[in-house]
Design a protein around this motif. Sequence first.
Motif, PDB file in Angstrom:
ATOM      1  N   LEU A   1       9.300   3.573  12.904  1.00  0.00           N
ATOM      2  CA  LEU A   1       8.281   4.263  12.126  1.00  0.00           C
ATOM      3  C   LEU A   1       6.965   3.486  12.116  1.00  0.00           C
ATOM      4  N   LEU A   2       7.079   2.180  11.989  1.00  0.00           N
ATOM      5  CA  LEU A   2       5.856   1.368  11.986  1.00  0.00           C
ATOM      6  C   LEU A   2       5.245   1.302  13.376  1.00  0.00           C
ATOM      7  N   LYS A   3       6.084   1.185  14.394  1.00  0.00           N
ATOM      8  CA  LYS A   3       5.624   1.073  15.777  1.00  0.00           C
ATOM      9  C   LYS A   3       4.773   2.271  16.187  1.00  0.00           C
ATOM     10  N   HIS A   4       5.116   3.441  15.686  1.00  0.00           N
ATOM     11  CA  HIS A   4       4.424   4.664  16.082  1.00  0.00           C
ATOM     12  C   HIS A   4       3.349   5.095  15.081  1.00  0.00           C
ATOM     13  N   ARG A   5       2.896   4.161  14.256  1.00  0.00           N
ATOM     14  CA  ARG A   5       1.794   4.389  13.311  1.00  0.00           C
ATOM     15  C   ARG A   5       2.113   5.473  12.278  1.00  0.00           C
ATOM     16  N   PHE A   6       3.391   5.688  12.019  1.00  0.00           N
ATOM     17  CA  PHE A   6       3.811   6.691  11.044  1.00  0.00           C
ATOM     18  C   PHE A   6       3.167   6.450   9.684  1.00  0.00           C
ATOM     19  N   MET A   7       3.208   5.188   9.215  1.00  0.00           N
ATOM     20  CA  MET A   7       2.666   4.891   7.891  1.00  0.00           C
ATOM     21  C   MET A   7       1.166   5.134   7.830  1.00  0.00           C
ATOM     22  N   ASP A   8       0.448   4.780   8.875  1.00  0.00           N
ATOM     23  CA  ASP A   8      -1.000   5.021   8.894  1.00  0.00           C
ATOM     24  C   ASP A   8      -1.300   6.519   8.813  1.00  0.00           C
ATOM     25  N   ASP A   9      -0.569   7.292   9.591  1.00  0.00           N
ATOM     26  CA  ASP A   9      -0.765   8.745   9.583  1.00  0.00           C
ATOM     27  C   ASP A   9      -0.373   9.355   8.239  1.00  0.00           C
ATOM     28  N   LEU A  10       0.741   8.877   7.677  1.00  0.00           N
ATOM     29  CA  LEU A  10       1.189   9.382   6.384  1.00  0.00           C
ATOM     30  C   LEU A  10       0.166   9.059   5.295  1.00  0.00           C
ATOM     31  N   GLN A  11      -0.376   7.839   5.305  1.00  0.00           N
ATOM     32  CA  GLN A  11      -1.396   7.458   4.323  1.00  0.00           C
ATOM     33  C   GLN A  11      -2.625   8.364   4.437  1.00  0.00           C
ATOM     34  N   HIS A  12      -3.033   8.640   5.648  1.00  0.00           N
ATOM     35  CA  HIS A  12      -4.197   9.499   5.868  1.00  0.00           C
ATOM     36  C   HIS A  12      -3.936  10.908   5.312  1.00  0.00           C
ATOM     37  N   LEU A  13      -2.765  11.459   5.598  1.00  0.00           N
ATOM     38  CA  LEU A  13      -2.422  12.794   5.099  1.00  0.00           C
ATOM     39  C   LEU A  13      -2.330  12.825   3.577  1.00  0.00           C
ATOM     40  N   ALA A  24       4.016   2.521  -2.751  1.00  0.00           N
ATOM     41  CA  ALA A  24       5.402   2.079  -2.554  1.00  0.00           C
ATOM     42  C   ALA A  24       6.286   3.319  -2.432  1.00  0.00           C
ATOM     43  N   PHE A  25       7.514   3.081  -2.006  1.00  0.00           N
ATOM     44  CA  PHE A  25       8.512   4.152  -1.901  1.00  0.00           C
ATOM     45  C   PHE A  25       9.687   3.844  -2.817  1.00  0.00           C
ATOM     46  N   ASP A  26      10.201   4.876  -3.471  1.00  0.00           N
ATOM     47  CA  ASP A  26      11.467   4.741  -4.173  1.00  0.00           C
ATOM     48  C   ASP A  26      12.599   4.778  -3.144  1.00  0.00           C
ATOM     49  N   ASP A  27      12.438   5.653  -2.140  1.00  0.00           N
ATOM     50  CA  ASP A  27      13.464   5.796  -1.113  1.00  0.00           C
ATOM     51  C   ASP A  27      12.902   6.588   0.058  1.00  0.00           C
ATOM     52  N   MET A  28      13.521   6.412   1.225  1.00  0.00           N
ATOM     53  CA  MET A  28      13.197   7.208   2.403  1.00  0.00           C
ATOM     54  C   MET A  28      14.493   7.311   3.212  1.00  0.00           C
ATOM     55  N   THR A 125       4.834  -0.320   1.599  1.00  0.00           N
ATOM     56  CA  THR A 125       4.385   0.582   2.665  1.00  0.00           C
ATOM     57  C   THR A 125       4.607  -0.026   4.039  1.00  0.00           C
ATOM     58  N   ARG A 126       5.061  -1.269   4.094  1.00  0.00           N
ATOM     59  CA  ARG A 126       5.491  -1.889   5.358  1.00  0.00           C
ATOM     60  C   ARG A 126       7.002  -1.704   5.530  1.00  0.00           C
ATOM     61  N   LEU A 127       7.605  -0.921   4.627  1.00  0.00           N
ATOM     62  CA  LEU A 127       9.026  -0.584   4.651  1.00  0.00           C
ATOM     63  C   LEU A 127       9.929  -1.802   4.468  1.00  0.00           C
ATOM     64  N   SER A 128       9.473  -2.770   3.665  1.00  0.00           N
ATOM     65  CA  SER A 128      10.311  -3.907   3.311  1.00  0.00           C
ATOM     66  C   SER A 128      10.582  -3.858   1.807  1.00  0.00           C
ATOM     67  N   LEU A 129      11.737  -4.361   1.407  1.00  0.00           N
ATOM     68  CA  LEU A 129      12.151  -4.310   0.009  1.00  0.00           C
ATOM     69  C   LEU A 129      11.333  -5.281  -0.840  1.00  0.00           C
ATOM     70  N   ILE A 130      10.864  -4.820  -2.010  1.00  0.00           N
ATOM     71  CA  ILE A 130      10.152  -5.686  -2.948  1.00  0.00           C
ATOM     72  C   ILE A 130      11.220  -6.484  -3.697  1.00  0.00           C
ATOM     73  N   PRO A 131      11.219  -7.810  -3.545  1.00  0.00           N
ATOM     74  CA  PRO A 131      12.278  -8.616  -4.178  1.00  0.00           C
ATOM     75  C   PRO A 131      12.102  -8.730  -5.687  1.00  0.00           C
ATOM     76  N   ASP A 132      13.215  -9.018  -6.345  1.00  0.00           N
ATOM     77  CA  ASP A 132      13.199  -9.296  -7.788  1.00  0.00           C
ATOM     78  C   ASP A 132      12.937 -10.785  -7.956  1.00  0.00           C
ATOM     79  N   THR A 133      11.762 -11.126  -8.451  1.00  0.00           N
ATOM     80  CA  THR A 133      11.384 -12.537  -8.610  1.00  0.00           C
ATOM     81  C   THR A 133      11.485 -13.001 -10.053  1.00  0.00           C
ATOM     82  N   SER A 134      12.135 -12.195 -10.904  1.00  0.00           N
ATOM     83  CA  SER A 134      12.205 -12.523 -12.331  1.00  0.00           C
ATOM     84  C   SER A 134      13.266 -13.567 -12.633  1.00  0.00           C
TER      85      SER A 134
END
Length: 135
Positions: A1-13, A24-28, A125-134
Motif C-alpha cells: 500500500l505504501l509502495k504504490h502511494r496509496f496513503m498519499d492518494d487516500l489523503q488527497h481524496l 490515524a486508523f482504528d483498523d484496515m 498513516t505509515r501503517l505502523s502500530l502506535i506503541p503504548d508508552t505509558s
Amino acid sequence: LLKHRFMDDLQHLYQLAHGRRITAFDDMFVVRYQALGQTQLPRHTDAGDTSFMIALSDSDHDFKGGGTFFDVLGETVECAQGHLLTFDAKLFHQGIPITEGRRYLLVGFCFTTPEAAATPGNLTTRLSLIPDTST
C-alpha cells in the motif's frame, strides 16, 4: 500500500471529500463476502471518524447482489471495482447479501483528530502500530 502511494492518494481524496486529513486508523482490513458463507453484514456503525471502502471485486464477473445500504439515504450504494466510497463512520449502514460468487472490499476506519495520532493501539498513516508508552 505504501509502495504504490496509496496513503498519499487516500489523503488527497479525504482532503477533497471531508476537508481534513487522516491522522490515524482504528483498523484496515479486507472483507470477504461469499455466497456459501458470510453473504452480508448486519446494520452497524464503524469505529473512528470516517470510513472508506474500496471495491476489489468486479460485480460483472465476480459476484451477484451486494452493495451497501445507508439508512440516511434509504438506498443501496454500489461501488465499482477500484472505486473508493468514503462516509461518516457514525452513519448506520449494512452489507447487502450477495447471491453468487465472492465480493472483496478493502475497508478502513479513520481518525481525523490530532489526538488520535498519539493513541496507543491506533495505526499511523505509515501503517505502523502506535506503541503504548505509558508503562
